[in-house]
Write a protein that holds these residues in place. Structure first.
Motif: not given
Length: 397
Positions: A244-245, A249, A281, A299, A303, A308, A310
């Motif tokens: 999904k990530e 992206k 997500w 998110l 990182k 995350m 995004f």
């Protein structure tokens, strides 16, 4: 660049829409029927030689173009291989550049007619350069005064171009937009001369809306639908969190990038896109809404700082528009910069430009990028030759 074409097109159409006075203006959006499939190989070869390409290079390119072979599968059986006599294969990296050269033939015809006075382009203001046409691949936009003379001369040029290049104008899919001061008789004469019956420009130009009204939300709502279409398939529901990530992206966050490079998206559009991505997500579906354990802005933190990584769409939109400001400063002699400068900052100082009454949405978007730009630029002296000039500006990373 393609964004320059869109900015000029939108600014020109905005001028056509706001035109007052005795003489009317019009914008003609031409649609070429099977544009790539109808390119005559002989015309392409002559165009490349006329543009100054080396004969050996032209020969190699034409060997790539003419070496194509086709066969058709019909009822589980394949026909014999046959050879085409014209056309460019779509999907390869080379044909779009070759089609640009084919379109250069039409551009030269239009420039020649403009220089002879047979075709009158338009100006967005008194000191702006004349713009008669904007071409990008098979998307053509003709800008001219709305009278029978210009329409007749344009028709003759199009017939000449089509007979030589193999192209064919699709009259049913082409459209024309007149300024409000154009009388009914002139509109009828232009439409009859060009054989175009659709008097509107609600279609898109290069994938973006040609006109944006007071409520711009509806013009960009299709971006939410496109993002939703990327996340609602059954395969996407079976992805792991890592999958999904990657999908978010590399695909969903890329969908609105092209529009963000030209226009400032409304906040509710950015929020709608974020809502779709957030639901994907966290695994929401039509029947069950799961708990979102973290706010979306958390998110978007990199990182290495616990997020995350995004994109924050509003901030990314501002950065893309700031890039347009940088290009206007870096290339002051480009057609886009000359058009914008003549209308909105005639003194040449973009950094102190302000919004004027009747400004287009494209210029309002540029000003939004200018606010972001001012927070990240510095003056660099260099060799001291251009101190005091906007050319001494450099971005601070």
């Amino acid at each position: 660049m393609i964004t320059d074409n869109i900015l000029i097109a939108y600014e020109s159409i905005h001028s056509v829409k706001k035109k007052k006075g005795k003489r009317g203006l019009c914008a003609v959006k031409l649609d070429m029927h099977k544009a790539y499939d109808r390119v005559e190989w002989g015309f392409l070869e002559k165009i490349m030689l006329k543009l100054g390409f080396d004969r050996r290079r032209v020969k190699l390119i034409m060997e790539c173009v003419t070496s194509v072979r086709y066969n058709v599968r019909f009822n589980s059986r394949e026909t014999k291989v046959f050879l085409p006599l014209r056309g460019l294969r779509q999907g390869d990296p080379l044909p779009p550049y070759l089609f640009f050269m084919v379109a250069q033939g039409l551009s030269c015809l239009l420039k020649g007619a403009e220089n002879r006075g047979d075709l009158e382009g338009i100006r967005v203001c008194r000191d702006a350069p004349v713009v008669s046409h904007l071409l990008f691949a098979d998307d053509s936009l003709i800008l001219m005064h709305a009278d029978r003379k210009n329409a007749k001369n344009l028709k003759l040029l199009l017939d000449r171009y089509c007979s030589s290049s193999g192209q064919k104008v699709s009259d049913a899919k082409s459209s024309i937009f007149f300024s409000g001061n154009t009388n009914v008789e002139d509109r009828a004469k232009v439409c009859i001369a060009l054989n175009i019956v659709t008097e509107s420009l609600n279609d898109k130009y290069l994938g973006l809306p040609a006109m944006i009204g007071i409520d711009c939300t509806d013009c960009f709502r299709h971006l939410i639908d496109r993002v939703r279409g990327k996340t609602k398939g059954w395969k996407e529901k079976l992805l792991s969190m890592g999958g999904k990530e990657v999908l978010i992206k590399s695909i969903t966050q890329v969908v609105p990038v092209f529009a963000m490079m030209v226009f400032k998206l409304p906040k509710n559009i950015c929020k709608g896109i974020i809502d779709v991505i957030s639901e994907f997500w966290w695994g929401d579906d039509d029947n069950h809404k799961k708990i979102h354990l973290k706010a979306w802005w958390k998110l978007c933190i990199p990182k290495k700082r616990g997020g995350m990584g995004f994109r924050d769409l509003e901030s990314f939109n501002a950065a893309m528009l700031a890039k347009q400001v940088w290009r206007l400063l870096l290339e002051p002699e480009s057609l886009c910069a000359r058009v914008m400068r003549a209308r909105y900052y005639p003194d040449g100082n973009l950094l102190v430009a302000k919004q004027k009454s009747g400004s287009s949405y494209a210029w309002q978007s540029v000003l939004a990028g200018l606010q972001c730009f001012k927070m990240g630029y510095i003056w660099r002296v260099g060799d001291g030759m251009i101190i005091g000039s906007h050319q001494a500006i450099t971005l601070k990373y």
